[in-house]
Every structure is written in C-alpha cells, then in structure tokens.
Design an enzyme around this catalytic site. Sequence first.
Site, PDB file in Angstrom:
ATOM      1  N   GLU A 194       4.354  -9.622  65.599  1.00 21.79           N
ATOM      2  CA  GLU A 194       4.260  -9.145  66.974  1.00 21.79           C
ATOM      3  C   GLU A 194       5.401  -9.747  67.785  1.00 21.79           C
ATOM      4  O   GLU A 194       5.447 -10.956  67.993  1.00 21.79           O
ATOM      5  CB  GLU A 194       2.931  -9.529  67.625  1.00 21.79           C
ATOM      6  N   TRP A 195       6.311  -8.893  68.225  1.00 18.39           N
ATOM      7  CA  TRP A 195       7.397  -9.359  69.089  1.00 18.39           C
ATOM      8  C   TRP A 195       6.916  -9.325  70.534  1.00 18.39           C
ATOM      9  O   TRP A 195       6.648  -8.262  71.079  1.00 18.39           O
ATOM     10  CB  TRP A 195       8.634  -8.484  68.918  1.00 18.39           C
ATOM     11  N   ARG A 196       6.819 -10.492  71.153  1.00 16.21           N
ATOM     12  CA  ARG A 196       6.405 -10.610  72.529  1.00 16.21           C
ATOM     13  C   ARG A 196       7.637 -10.513  73.432  1.00 16.21           C
ATOM     14  O   ARG A 196       8.270 -11.504  73.778  1.00 16.21           O
ATOM     15  CB  ARG A 196       5.659 -11.924  72.736  1.00 16.21           C
TER      16      ARG A 196
ATOM     17  N   ARG B  61       3.472  -8.305  77.387  1.00 12.17           N
ATOM     18  CA  ARG B  61       2.227  -8.738  77.999  1.00 12.17           C
ATOM     19  C   ARG B  61       2.490  -9.158  79.446  1.00 12.17           C
ATOM     20  O   ARG B  61       3.302 -10.036  79.716  1.00 12.17           O
ATOM     21  CB  ARG B  61       1.635  -9.907  77.215  1.00 12.17           C
TER      22      ARG B  61
ATOM     23  N   HIS C 244      -7.535  -8.405  77.534  1.00  8.01           N
ATOM     24  CA  HIS C 244      -7.792  -9.836  77.390  1.00  8.01           C
ATOM     25  C   HIS C 244      -8.639 -10.309  78.562  1.00  8.01           C
ATOM     26  O   HIS C 244      -8.253 -10.122  79.726  1.00  8.01           O
ATOM     27  CB  HIS C 244      -6.473 -10.616  77.349  1.00  8.01           C
TER      28      HIS C 244
ATOM     29  N   LYS D  67      -7.799  -3.554  70.627  1.00 10.79           N
ATOM     30  CA  LYS D  67      -7.941  -5.007  70.525  1.00 10.79           C
ATOM     31  C   LYS D  67      -8.623  -5.523  71.780  1.00 10.79           C
ATOM     32  O   LYS D  67      -8.200  -5.205  72.895  1.00 10.79           O
ATOM     33  CB  LYS D  67      -6.560  -5.652  70.372  1.00 10.79           C
TER      34      LYS D  67
ATOM     35  N   ARG E 126     -11.001 -15.932  64.533  1.00 12.80           N
ATOM     36  CA  ARG E 126      -9.688 -15.625  63.954  1.00 12.80           C
ATOM     37  C   ARG E 126      -9.713 -15.734  62.431  1.00 12.80           C
ATOM     38  O   ARG E 126      -8.920 -15.092  61.742  1.00 12.80           O
ATOM     39  CB  ARG E 126      -8.636 -16.547  64.552  1.00 12.80           C
TER      40      ARG E 126
ATOM     41  N   SER F  83       1.048 -17.814  70.579  1.00 14.94           N
ATOM     42  CA  SER F  83       1.154 -16.919  71.733  1.00 14.94           C
ATOM     43  C   SER F  83      -0.143 -16.848  72.522  1.00 14.94           C
ATOM     44  O   SER F  83      -0.191 -16.224  73.585  1.00 14.94           O
ATOM     45  CB  SER F  83       1.543 -15.506  71.270  1.00 14.94           C
TER      46      SER F  83
END
Length: 269
Positions: free
Chosen positions: A58-60, A96, A155, A182, A223, A242
């Site tokens: 996952e590239w943030r 994000r 989230h 998610k 997790r 992250s």
Amino acid sequence: MSSADRATETAPVPRVRVGARSFGPGAPAVAVPVMGSTPEEVLASAARACSGPADLVEWRVDHLAAPVADLLTDLPDLLARLVEALDGVPLLVTYRTAGQGGEGHATPQEYLALVERLADLPGVDLVDVELDHPQRDAALAALRAAGVPRLVSHHDWSGQAPEAELEQQVADLRATGADAVKLATTPADTPAALELLAVLDRVSTSGVPVAMLGMGAAGQVTRLVGPACGGFLTFAHAGAASAPGQLDVHLVAATVEGLCGPGGEPPAP
C-alpha cells in the site's frame, strides 16, 4: 440439505482481483505500507517492503511532502519507478485524508484530481476511496470507467460501534458498489476486538470481500486472526507502521499462512 444450505454451498466465494492475484476469504493478502516524504524515501520503503513476505503493498501517497499540484505532475515518473521496484507485487494506492487519520490535506477537488490521475496510470492495481469523502462517488466513477478496482474504506478513531451497527457499516460500504471494502475501528479491549472478529465472520461469506481491523494494542489480535474469520486483507509493517497496532510482517505472514495457507491465488481467466 436445505435450500439455504445448497445456496451457501454453491454461492461463489467473493474475490477481488489485484494485479496478477486475487484475494478473498481463505485467500487473504498481507499488505505492507510504503511511506516517505520524498521519492527517495518512498523507494527505500518499497525495497524494505518487498524484502519480506508481502502479498500486497500500500503506497500511502499522503505522506509525500509535495503539494498536490506538483504531485499530479510528478506522479507518473515516481509511480513507474515504484512499480519497477515492487517487481510484480500488487500495488494499492491510498491518499488518506487527515480526517481519516492520514497526512493528506488536499481539497476535495484536489483529491478527485489525484484519483482521476491514478485511474489513467499503468501499474495501479487497487485504489482506496474514503466512504465519507465528498468526492467519493465521482472518484469511484472515474476508477470504474478506467477499469481500476476500488477499495472503499472507513476508519473509526473514536472507538467501536456495537455489533449490529458494525454490520450496518459494512453494508453501507458495500452499497457504494466497491470491489472490496475495509472497516477499521478502535476497540477498547480484547472483548471488543473479539466482537469485531465475530461480525467479520458473519459478513465475510457474501457480498464483495471485506477487511475488518482493530487499531491500537487491543486490536492486534484482529490483524492476526482476521483472515481466518474471512477477512481478505490485513496489514503489517516492514519498518514504519501506517496505523497503531500494526505488527511485524514476518510474524503476521507466518500466522496468516498457518491459519489460512498461502495468501492470494491467480485470478480466474
């Protein structure tokens, strides 16, 4: 065998195609975040991520220090270099926003412009779109038109809703038409984390693939065990985390493989 049992037995297992692999219940992905404020830091983070047992990266993008206007210009070159460094590991791209716990401060129009840019670039296998973002529907439409799979996320940093509300939140995420969803919460203690896993076990067998993760120390069990409860995705770190509660990728990957077998599988032809 009842008709309900026959329907369950013959129903297709939900999968999401991400690059050259597909993920879903029983075939989960262990994702590792790639972060950096400069291109050099991003590529160094990618090298660390790919040195371990990551199924997905996952590239943030929100961690980059460049203004969004500059990022839109520089994105094709940096993305090409990143994809080369990943050497075939599928790529999830996420911007994000600060409201969802990230580093991003783009305006709604800048956010949409970034997603539209990503939709046009090769090497992007999955894009995160925030459930409550004002440009959510436009962003999803742009990705759909380009044929790029979409992950809709939410989230909850304030805590965790009761079980019935968690099920409704998953339903709301799926109602967007995403390819996968998610939901991350902040459980107060281990019993709350186990409630999250119980909901995941109930909702994972129908509809698009779902990941449900607990943030913070109390959520660490989710997790590790979430994939065994039907979650298609979990996150682990290979360096910087992250989100609070992420565990080392080697520990997570070994646990997930022990519970579920190897992650992911070739997509259906």
